[in-house]
Design a protein around this motif. Structure first.
Motif, short mmCIF file in Angstrom:
data_model
loop_
_atom_site.label_atom_id
_atom_site.label_comp_id
_atom_site.label_asym_id
_atom_site.label_seq_id
_atom_site.Cartn_x
_atom_site.Cartn_y
_atom_site.Cartn_z
N HIS A 101 0.83 -1.21 0.00
CA HIS A 101 0.00 0.00 0.00
C HIS A 101 0.86 1.26 0.00
O HIS A 101 0.57 2.22 -0.73
CB HIS A 101 -0.95 0.02 1.20
N VAL A 102 1.91 1.27 0.82
CA VAL A 102 2.78 2.44 0.89
C VAL A 102 3.49 2.66 -0.45
O VAL A 102 3.56 3.78 -0.94
CB VAL A 102 3.80 2.31 2.05
N ARG A 103 3.99 1.59 -1.05
CA ARG A 103 4.65 1.71 -2.36
C ARG A 103 3.66 2.21 -3.42
O ARG A 103 4.05 2.94 -4.33
CB ARG A 103 5.27 0.39 -2.79
N GLY A 104 2.41 1.80 -3.31
CA GLY A 104 1.39 2.31 -4.23
C GLY A 104 1.24 3.82 -4.11
O GLY A 104 1.09 4.52 -5.12
N ILE A 105 1.30 4.31 -2.90
CA ILE A 105 1.20 5.76 -2.67
C ILE A 105 2.43 6.46 -3.21
O ILE A 105 2.33 7.46 -3.93
CB ILE A 105 1.02 6.07 -1.16
N THR A 106 3.61 5.94 -2.89
CA THR A 106 4.85 6.63 -3.29
C THR A 106 5.12 6.54 -4.79
O THR A 106 5.87 7.34 -5.32
CB THR A 106 6.07 6.10 -2.51
N LEU A 109 2.75 9.52 -9.08
CA LEU A 109 3.39 10.80 -9.35
C LEU A 109 2.40 11.94 -9.56
O LEU A 109 2.80 13.08 -9.76
CB LEU A 109 4.30 10.67 -10.58
N ASN A 110 1.11 11.63 -9.50
CA ASN A 110 0.08 12.66 -9.68
C ASN A 110 -0.34 13.27 -8.35
O ASN A 110 -1.51 13.51 -8.09
CB ASN A 110 -1.14 12.07 -10.40
N GLN A 111 0.65 13.52 -7.51
CA GLN A 111 0.43 14.17 -6.22
C GLN A 111 1.69 14.97 -5.89
O GLN A 111 2.76 14.69 -6.41
CB GLN A 111 0.13 13.14 -5.13
N THR A 112 1.51 15.97 -5.04
CA THR A 112 2.67 16.74 -4.61
C THR A 112 3.42 15.92 -3.56
O THR A 112 2.90 14.94 -3.02
CB THR A 112 2.25 18.09 -3.98
N ASP A 117 3.50 12.54 1.32
CA ASP A 117 3.90 12.35 2.72
C ASP A 117 2.69 12.21 3.62
O ASP A 117 2.66 11.35 4.52
CB ASP A 117 4.78 13.51 3.19
N THR A 118 1.67 13.03 3.39
CA THR A 118 0.44 12.96 4.18
C THR A 118 -0.26 11.62 3.98
O THR A 118 -0.72 10.99 4.95
CB THR A 118 -0.51 14.11 3.79
N ASN A 119 -0.34 11.16 2.74
CA ASN A 119 -1.02 9.90 2.44
C ASN A 119 -0.26 8.70 3.03
O ASN A 119 -0.88 7.76 3.53
CB ASN A 119 -1.21 9.73 0.93
N VAL A 120 1.06 8.75 2.99
CA VAL A 120 1.85 7.67 3.60
C VAL A 120 1.62 7.67 5.11
O VAL A 120 1.41 6.61 5.71
CB VAL A 120 3.35 7.81 3.26
N LYS A 126 -2.96 3.79 10.16
CA LYS A 126 -4.02 2.79 10.16
C LYS A 126 -3.53 1.41 10.60
O LYS A 126 -4.33 0.56 10.95
CB LYS A 126 -4.62 2.63 8.75
N LEU A 127 -2.23 1.21 10.55
CA LEU A 127 -1.69 -0.12 10.81
C LEU A 127 -1.73 -0.49 12.29
O LEU A 127 -1.54 0.38 13.15
CB LEU A 127 -0.23 -0.19 10.34
N PRO A 128 -1.93 -1.76 12.58
CA PRO A 128 -1.75 -2.21 13.97
C PRO A 128 -0.31 -1.93 14.39
O PRO A 128 0.61 -2.01 13.56
CB PRO A 128 -2.01 -3.73 13.89
#
Length: 140
Positions: A101-106, A109-112, A117-120, A126-128
């Motif tokens: 999931h984190v790699r999907g966010i990083t 490239l269609n984000q600042t 950083d906020t999405n990661v 959310k993780l246990p």
């Protein structure tokens, strides 16, 4: 601070290439590069395109040195991705899924950079705790 000779050697060419293309640029070209690189409102994709266009407008030797710098940067990123894949493959299935999931966010490239950083951070929050610590300590 240096952590090891092999790591220093791997990082050194990028530092030299970065210095080379910027040293070859005029003052106004360097100023434009710094403004583009530091613009927090550009998505990462927009920034990449803008910097590529900047190098093309500068012409050689800046363009050639910038292209070399980007190729070296890409090679280092691929090496780091491979290293991380080996580490993550040894983690629990939950930590592997979280990493995916984190790699999907990083990789989006269609984000600042700030949005990324906020999405990661949101994803990690959310993780246990067990999975969070497993993932963060294993990937340091």
């Amino acid at each position: 601070m240096s952590t090891g000779h092999a790591q220093d050697a791997a990082v050194m060419p990028v530092i030299l290439s970065s210095t080379a293309f910027l040293n070859s640029a005029t003052d106004s070209q360097r100023k434009e590069y710094i403004e583009l690189e530091g613009n927090p409102n550009l998505t990462m994709e927009m920034k990449q395109k803008a910097l590529t266009n900047w190098a093309l407008r500068c012409g050689n030797p800046v363009n050639g040195l910038y292209t070399q710098y980007m190729a070296e940067k890409q090679t280092l990123q691929e090496q780091e991705d491979q290293r991380m894949s080996v580490i993550v493959a040894q983690l629990s299935p939950e930590a592997q899924q979280a990493d995916k999931h984190v790699r999907g966010i990083t990789s989006n490239l269609n984000q600042t950079k700030k949005e990324m950083d906020t999405n990661v951070a949101k994803q990690l929050k959310k993780l246990p705790k067990k999975v969070y610590y497993e993932l963060t300590f294993a990937t340091q």
